[in-house]
Scaffold this active site. Structure first.
Site, PDB file in Angstrom:
ATOM      1  N   HIS A  17     -14.193 -37.257  22.462  1.00  0.00           N
ATOM      2  CA  HIS A  17     -13.985 -37.328  21.010  1.00  0.00           C
ATOM      3  C   HIS A  17     -13.191 -38.586  20.649  1.00  0.00           C
ATOM      4  CE1 HIS A  17     -14.109 -32.663  21.151  1.00  0.00           C
ATOM      5  NE2 HIS A  17     -15.213 -33.059  20.541  1.00  0.00           N
ATOM      6  N   LYS A  41     -17.183 -19.679  16.804  1.00  0.00           N
ATOM      7  CA  LYS A  41     -17.010 -19.749  18.259  1.00  0.00           C
ATOM      8  C   LYS A  41     -15.688 -19.130  18.737  1.00  0.00           C
ATOM      9  CE  LYS A  41     -19.574 -24.111  18.719  1.00  0.00           C
ATOM     10  NZ  LYS A  41     -19.373 -25.560  18.902  1.00  0.00           N
ATOM     11  N   ARG A  93     -24.399 -36.733  23.383  1.00  0.00           N
ATOM     12  CA  ARG A  93     -24.138 -36.877  24.824  1.00  0.00           C
ATOM     13  C   ARG A  93     -25.421 -36.962  25.622  1.00  0.00           C
ATOM     14  NH1 ARG A  93     -20.330 -31.768  24.893  1.00  0.00           N
ATOM     15  NH2 ARG A  93     -22.133 -31.238  23.633  1.00  0.00           N
ATOM     16  N   SER A 131     -15.441 -29.761  25.154  1.00  0.00           N
ATOM     17  CA  SER A 131     -14.225 -28.947  25.027  1.00  0.00           C
ATOM     18  C   SER A 131     -14.370 -27.667  25.847  1.00  0.00           C
ATOM     19  CB  SER A 131     -13.991 -28.582  23.560  1.00  0.00           C
ATOM     20  OG  SER A 131     -13.796 -29.736  22.792  1.00  0.00           O
TER      21      SER A 131
HETATM   22  O1  PNS Z   1     -17.800 -29.702  17.390  1.00  0.00           O
HETATM   23  P1  PNS Z   1     -18.955 -28.882  16.908  1.00  0.00           P
HETATM   24  O2  PNS Z   1     -18.649 -27.411  17.050  1.00  0.00           O
HETATM   25  O3  PNS Z   1     -20.248 -29.283  17.566  1.00  0.00           O
HETATM   26  O4  PNS Z   1     -19.097 -29.205  15.328  1.00  0.00           O
HETATM   27  C1  PNS Z   1     -20.087 -28.574  14.554  1.00  0.00           C
HETATM   28  C2  PNS Z   1     -19.898 -28.856  13.048  1.00  0.00           C
HETATM   29  C3  PNS Z   1     -18.479 -28.557  12.604  1.00  0.00           C
HETATM   30  C4  PNS Z   1     -20.195 -30.308  12.773  1.00  0.00           C
HETATM   31  C5  PNS Z   1     -20.941 -27.982  12.288  1.00  0.00           C
HETATM   32  O5  PNS Z   1     -20.865 -26.669  12.767  1.00  0.00           O
HETATM   33  C6  PNS Z   1     -20.705 -27.948  10.769  1.00  0.00           C
HETATM   34  O6  PNS Z   1     -20.907 -28.946  10.107  1.00  0.00           O
HETATM   35  N1  PNS Z   1     -20.287 -26.771  10.255  1.00  0.00           N
HETATM   36  C7  PNS Z   1     -20.007 -26.584   8.837  1.00  0.00           C
HETATM   37  C8  PNS Z   1     -21.130 -25.779   8.162  1.00  0.00           C
HETATM   38  C9  PNS Z   1     -22.283 -26.695   7.847  1.00  0.00           C
HETATM   39  O7  PNS Z   1     -22.190 -27.568   7.011  1.00  0.00           O
HETATM   40  N2  PNS Z   1     -23.418 -26.528   8.591  1.00  0.00           N
HETATM   41  C10 PNS Z   1     -24.528 -27.448   8.541  1.00  0.00           C
HETATM   42  C11 PNS Z   1     -25.582 -27.060   7.538  1.00  0.00           C
HETATM   43  S1  PNS Z   1     -26.931 -26.315   8.375  1.00  0.00           S
END
Ligand code: PNS
Length: 166
Positions: A17, A41, A93, A131
């Site tokens: 990150h 999660k 990744r 993570s």
């Molecule tokens: O680190 P991560 O868990 O891969 O991050 C995922 C994240 C936070 C980018 C994603 O889950 C997110 O944007 N969640 C907020 C809800 C949202 O806007 N979802 C996308 C629309 S389908």
């Protein structure tokens, strides 16, 4: 002023990150690190703890432009619009990340065409890192020093100690 959002769970922040944060901050005048609050999660760290760990890591890094660390709830695209961001930054990744990331990027663009998603390919040395892997190793007392910034190694072990003593 060009504003970018780098969203994620950051449970906890890893060197992968941090690598994206440093590289993405070269693209924008201000980078907002958005930490997802209502995470399905079931995170190890609370959102306040994750924000504090990121702030700690950022404060040790020199020569970064303006970086803001905020928790957010709800839709990422709404948070990005509220913060006047024009780009969302994500790291890729491997090909396994691509399908999910493409779907989210396209959905977000459909919701708000003024905001684009920009992908950074992860530096090769972090392509295996997540993570979840860090947590798995730390939960068994393994050595996580090469995976996370130095200052958060102990807080991760401490968290597992406190979780075990509940
Ligand atoms: O680190 P991560 O868990 O891969 O991050 C995922 C994240 C936070 C980018 C994603 O889950 C997110 O944007 N969640 C907020 C809800 C949202 O806007 N979802 C996308 C629309 S389908």
């Amino acid at each position: 002023m060009k504003i970018g959002i780098y969203p994620g769970s950051f449970d906890p922040i890893t060197l992968g990150h941090l690598d994206i944060i440093v590289r993405a901050s070269g693209l924008v005048d201000k980078l907002i690190i958005g930490v997802l609050k209502n995470n399905a999660k079931r995170p190890l760290f609370t959102v306040e703890e994750r924000v504090e760990l990121i702030k700690q890591v950022i404060s040790e890094k020199l020569n970064l432009p303006e970086i803001q660390v905020d928790a957010f709830d709800g839709l990422l695209i709404d948070f990005a619009a509220k913060e006047n961001a024009s780009i969302i930054v994500r790291g890729l990744r491997a090909i396994t990340d691509f399908e999910y990331e493409l779907q989210i990027a396209q959905t977000n663009h459909k919701l708000n065409a003024k905001i684009d998603t920009v992908f950074f390919t992860t530096s090769v040395e972090y392509s295996y890192l997540s993570s979840s892997v860090v947590k798995e190793i730390a939960s068994f007392g393994g050595d996580i020093r090469q995976f996370v910034p130095k200052s958060i190694v102990q807080p991760i072990y401490d968290k597992y100690k406190s979780v075990r003593s509940i």
